[in-house]
Design a protein around this motif. Structure first.
Motif, PDB file in Angstrom:
ATOM      1  N   PRO A  19     -89.675  26.412   9.636  1.00  0.00           N
ATOM      2  CA  PRO A  19     -89.216  27.126  10.828  1.00  0.00           C
ATOM      3  C   PRO A  19     -89.494  26.311  12.099  1.00  0.00           C
ATOM      4  CG  PRO A  19     -90.371  28.620   9.363  1.00  0.00           C
ATOM      5  CD  PRO A  19     -90.578  27.239   8.808  1.00  0.00           C
ATOM      6  N   THR A  20     -88.441  26.008  12.823  1.00  0.00           N
ATOM      7  CA  THR A  20     -88.526  25.132  13.995  1.00  0.00           C
ATOM      8  C   THR A  20     -87.827  25.809  15.163  1.00  0.00           C
ATOM      9  OG1 THR A  20     -88.471  23.197  12.540  1.00  0.00           O
ATOM     10  CG2 THR A  20     -88.042  22.814  14.872  1.00  0.00           C
ATOM     11  N   ALA A  21     -88.463  25.788  16.304  1.00  0.00           N
ATOM     12  CA  ALA A  21     -87.968  26.517  17.476  1.00  0.00           C
ATOM     13  C   ALA A  21     -86.762  25.819  18.094  1.00  0.00           C
ATOM     14  CB  ALA A  21     -89.083  26.667  18.504  1.00  0.00           C
ATOM     15  N   THR A  22     -85.602  26.046  17.488  1.00  0.00           N
ATOM     16  CA  THR A  22     -84.336  25.549  18.017  1.00  0.00           C
ATOM     17  C   THR A  22     -83.399  26.734  18.197  1.00  0.00           C
ATOM     18  OG1 THR A  22     -83.299  25.259  15.856  1.00  0.00           O
ATOM     19  CG2 THR A  22     -84.611  23.410  16.692  1.00  0.00           C
ATOM     20  N   PRO A  23     -82.355  26.593  19.014  1.00  0.00           N
ATOM     21  CA  PRO A  23     -81.382  27.689  19.140  1.00  0.00           C
ATOM     22  C   PRO A  23     -80.773  28.087  17.798  1.00  0.00           C
ATOM     23  CG  PRO A  23     -81.093  26.110  20.924  1.00  0.00           C
ATOM     24  CD  PRO A  23     -82.106  25.510  19.993  1.00  0.00           C
ATOM     25  N   LEU A  24     -80.522  27.114  16.917  1.00  0.00           N
ATOM     26  CA  LEU A  24     -79.960  27.405  15.599  1.00  0.00           C
ATOM     27  C   LEU A  24     -80.874  28.339  14.823  1.00  0.00           C
ATOM     28  CD1 LEU A  24     -77.772  26.619  13.385  1.00  0.00           C
ATOM     29  CD2 LEU A  24     -79.419  24.901  12.621  1.00  0.00           C
ATOM     30  N   PHE A  25     -82.184  28.097  14.890  1.00  0.00           N
ATOM     31  CA  PHE A  25     -83.144  28.904  14.140  1.00  0.00           C
ATOM     32  C   PHE A  25     -83.375  30.267  14.784  1.00  0.00           C
ATOM     33  CE2 PHE A  25     -87.575  30.345  13.848  1.00  0.00           C
ATOM     34  CZ  PHE A  25     -87.645  30.602  12.491  1.00  0.00           C
ATOM     35  N   LEU A  26     -83.474  30.293  16.116  1.00  0.00           N
ATOM     36  CA  LEU A  26     -83.859  31.520  16.808  1.00  0.00           C
ATOM     37  C   LEU A  26     -82.720  32.534  16.908  1.00  0.00           C
ATOM     38  CD1 LEU A  26     -85.956  29.901  19.679  1.00  0.00           C
ATOM     39  CD2 LEU A  26     -86.834  31.130  17.688  1.00  0.00           C
ATOM     40  N   GLU A  27     -81.483  32.071  16.782  1.00  0.00           N
ATOM     41  CA  GLU A  27     -80.340  32.961  16.941  1.00  0.00           C
ATOM     42  C   GLU A  27     -80.381  34.109  15.926  1.00  0.00           C
ATOM     43  OE1 GLU A  27     -75.426  32.815  16.884  1.00  0.00           O
ATOM     44  OE2 GLU A  27     -76.597  30.989  16.586  1.00  0.00           O
TER      45      GLU A  27
END
Length: 245
Positions: free
Chosen positions: A186-194
């Motif tokens: 889990p990495t804090a990117t827009p792809l992940f957080l969306e």
């Protein structure tokens, strides 16, 4: 040092969250970088301009990663600008989450076209054009072994990426080119957080023993290792996930 003497990296998805961090990290290591984008030309141009303004070497190149003609043009543009390609980092991809029982097949096809065919197209070009001493770095996911619900189709696409990566490493015997995959947690990117609420994000942050989400810069460090000093790491999947089981 002239541009022609620099090592050269092409980063697909280089205008995205992890891709941008990879571009910036490799630039700090002295690479000339081609910042690839699929849809956001302005952001890629801005990233390249910032690197150039700081004394580095960078260009923006566009194209659908699953389109072999578009990606051939991106490789051509990189070689024309910098004289060759030493490292290809394939961060481009999409993630559509749904239970397997209800996923729309159009979404399945779209994701697999970008994640599987796109990786195959870029890997095929890289296999023929990366210079000796170079590296190819593809992207998987730690969910191939954590098996979180709703990730089934995405994991299927990334398992395919792992398989082709490991086979390509063996096929390039004698060419002095390493081929590996990075599998972020889990990495804090827009792809992940969306699409995730605060509770879901907090739970995922606590899952790793380090009790935080990864940052794009954490993943970029793993890529820089494989792109540079890690010449004896080949045909491997590197799990960059803070110890997530």
């Amino acid at each position: 040092m002239s541009t022609q003497q620099k090592r050269v990296a092409l980063v697909t998805g280089g205008s995205g969250g992890i891709g941008r961090a990879v571009v910036e990290r490799l630039s700090r290591d002295g690479f000339a970088v081609a910042v690839h984008y699929a849809g956001n030309a302005a952001r890629a141009e801005q990233i390249a301009g910032t690197i150039t303004g700081a004394g580095g070497a960078a260009i923006a190149v566009g194209g659908d990663v699953a389109d072999e003609q578009a990606m051939t043009a991106a490789f051509d543009a990189t070689e024309a600008a910098f004289g060759g390609i030493d490292v290809v980092v394939n961060t481009a991809g999409i993630m559509l989450l749904s239970p397997i029982a209800t996923l729309g097949l159009d979404d399945l096809d779209r994701m697999h076209r970008i994640n599987i065919r796109g990786t195959f197209v870029v890997s095929q070009l890289a296999a023929n054009r990366v210079r000796a001493g170079g590296a190819i770095v593809n992207f998987s996911t730690s969910v191939t072994r954590t098996q979180f619900p709703t990730y089934g189709a995405y994991v299927a696409s990334k398992a395919a990426v792992e398989a082709m990566t490991l086979v390509l490493a063996r096929e390039l015997r004698g060419k002095d080119i390493t081929v590996n995959a990075v599998a972020p947690g889990p990495t804090a990117t827009p792809l992940f957080l969306e699409g995730k609420d605060e509770t879901a994000v907090a739970n995922l942050a606590k899952a790793a023993p380090l009790e935080r989400l990864g940052q794009p810069e954490d993943i970029a460090e793993a890529v820089a290792f494989l792109a540079g000093p890690a010449r004896w790491v080949n045909g491997q999947v590197l799990f960059a996930n803070g110890g997530l089981a």
